[in-house]
Design an enzyme around this catalytic site. Structure first.
Site, PDB file in Angstrom:
ATOM      1  N   GLU A 209       0.880  -1.167   0.000  1.00  0.00           N
ATOM      2  CA  GLU A 209       0.000   0.000   0.000  1.00  0.00           C
ATOM      3  C   GLU A 209       0.911   1.208   0.000  1.00  0.00           C
ATOM      4  O   GLU A 209       1.683   1.417   0.931  1.00  0.00           O
ATOM      5  CB  GLU A 209      -0.922  -0.010   1.226  1.00  0.00           C
ATOM      6  N   CYS A 259      -1.865   8.399   3.931  1.00  0.00           N
ATOM      7  CA  CYS A 259      -1.842   8.076   2.507  1.00  0.00           C
ATOM      8  C   CYS A 259      -3.166   8.388   1.821  1.00  0.00           C
ATOM      9  O   CYS A 259      -3.209   8.575   0.612  1.00  0.00           O
ATOM     10  CB  CYS A 259      -1.483   6.600   2.324  1.00  0.00           C
TER      11      CYS A 259
END
Length: 453
Positions: A209, A259
């Site tokens: 990720e 993020c």
């Protein structure tokens, strides 16, 4: 650590009481529930440790860590309801698909959500019977060491969960070790490439990720084409207030160091000016201060180096005459009195920057600004949000998708048909409707482009 994990996993070959043995599912479930119970008991202590490590505001960390038990409890329950599947094959055959543990898993976690991200990786891995070696960020290892201690106290056997400390060299040795069967990494695309290369050379499975530049798309209310005629100022404010609050949360939680931070707000032109005004008002009441104080909503960024990076990007981006700085835009050093020492910290003011609607004559000009300007394209990982207008639904979709990243997106509208139509066209792994930044153990988490993993 790797050898101990390897030995613990392969004990299943001769020992029916080994953690990874198929007969130990009920035991694994019980231990995961025990870990959850201990995490509840130690939430405040662990949250205070996270605050000292990464300077996230205490109020944020206590809420975030209060949810950690959910992941262990969810996967503890899943162990009991998991079923093998039987697929059609042909007469005389029984075709059974089983899900089995893989072996030793390497997990590398970032600084911004140390315990949350580690928990999201660790809970499913050990529930499945794997053994895990975690390398936390060298900027925030303490809480992960404490988690390992609690897991042992809860009954997790020796060898199942190890923590190794260090920087780049430790990570490289970990992912290139032939005893590692899978690598799970959260971090930036550049490091992700090197980890992917090392894991590939080792024939490891990889889950990553990576980066994000999440858009938040704000549509106007019904009849938005002529808001002035359709809505009073009070009525428009009532429509926008919860959207502004949601977008401010999406942009500034964790000082933008997530993020999936909503860093690009794509706003329908009919409400663009009103939205700008209300977002600036909201941003100006955010409280910078000591992260140990519960009143603080904005803490510092992780390092002086990263602060300088944000400053340089903002300075470069604002050289574009089509952008205007609405608030913030610089390092904050105006603490006084008992907080004067905080001026040595890495505080960057919550910042709102907007495209000047009157300088953008058409959709092509808007798209060109979005494509050329570093602030719309680069992941800053800080408390900086950009606004840009759109006229048509397709323009909003095109702006949202104009990014190398595809991790998250939120869509804000009262028209659910519109919401789902737009969601289907967005290139993002996670899409929220009238919310942002929400997650839970039953929901997949990941990106839809290479740069986002």
């Amino acid at each position: 650590a790797i050898q101990a994990a390897h030995d613990a996993f392969h004990a299943r070959d001769t020992d029916a009481t080994a953690w990874s043995h198929p007969s130990q599912m009920s035991r694994r479930s019980a231990v995961l529930n025990s870990i959850a119970a201990l995490l509840r008991q130690h939430t405040e202590r662990l949250a205070d440790l996270e605050v000292r490590q990464i300077a996230r505001p205490k109020k944020e960390m206590r809420f975030q860590l209060s949810r950690l038990p959910e992941w262990f409890e969810y996967y503890a329950s899943l162990i009991h309801v998991h079923e093998d599947s039987i697929k059609p094959f042909g007469p005389g055959y029984l075709n059974i698909t089983k899900r089995v543990p893989l072996g030793v898993i390497a997990q590398i976690t970032p600084f911004n959500h140390p315990l949350l991200i580690t928990t999201k990786k660790l809970a499913p891995a050990i529930a499945a019977g794997n053994c895990v070696v975690v390398k936390p960020s060298e900027l925030a290892p303490g809480s992960i060491v404490e988690l390992a201690k609690l897991c042992g106290e809860a009954g997790l056997p020796p060898g199942v969960f190890h923590v190794v400390l260090g920087g780049k060299e430790v990570g490289e040795r970990l992912v290139s070790d032939e005893r590692i069967i899978k690598v799970d990494f959260t971090g930036g695309p550049a490091v992700g490439r090197s980890i992917g290369a090392a894991a590939g050379a080792n024939l490891c499975a990889v889950t990553q990720e990576l980066g994000g530049k999440a858009p938040m798309i704000v549509f106007g209310p019904p009849g938005a084409e002529d808001c002035a005629a359709t809505y009073s100022e009070e009525g428009l404010d009532s429509y926008l207030a919860p959207i502004v609050n949601g977008c401010a949360f999406g942009a500034f939680i964790a000082s933008g160091q997530t993020c999936i931070a909503g860093t690009r707000i794509v706003v329908h032109e009919s409400v663009y000016d009103s939205f700008k005004r209300k977002l600036v008002e909201k941003t100006k009441v955010l409280q910078m201060g000591d992260p140990e104080e519960v009143e603080t909503t904005i803490g510092p960024v992780i390092s002086a180096k990263h602060l300088a990076f944000i400053e340089n990007c903002v300075e470069e981006g604002l050289q574009d005459p089509s952008l205007e700085l609405l608030c913030g835009g610089k390092r904050y050093t105006d603490f006084v009195g008992d907080e004067e020492h905080l001026n040595q910290g890495n505080y960057f003011e919550p910042t709102v920057i907007a495209a000047k609607k009157d300088t953008l004559m058409n959709a092509e000009a808007v798209a060109e600004l979005h494509k050329r300007n570093i602030l719309f394209q680069k992941e800053l990982f800080g408390p900086v949000v950009l606004l840009i207008p759109f006229k048509s639904r397709q323009e909003a979709i095109d702006l949202a998708n104009d990014s190398q990243f595809g991790l998250g997106c939120s869509i804000w509208t009262h028209d659910l048909v519109e919401a789902h139509s737009v969601a289907d066209a967005i290139h993002a792994g996670m899409i929220w409707l009238n919310d942002h930044h929400k997650n839970g153990p039953s929901s997949p988490w990941g990106g839809l482009t290479k740069e986002s993993g």
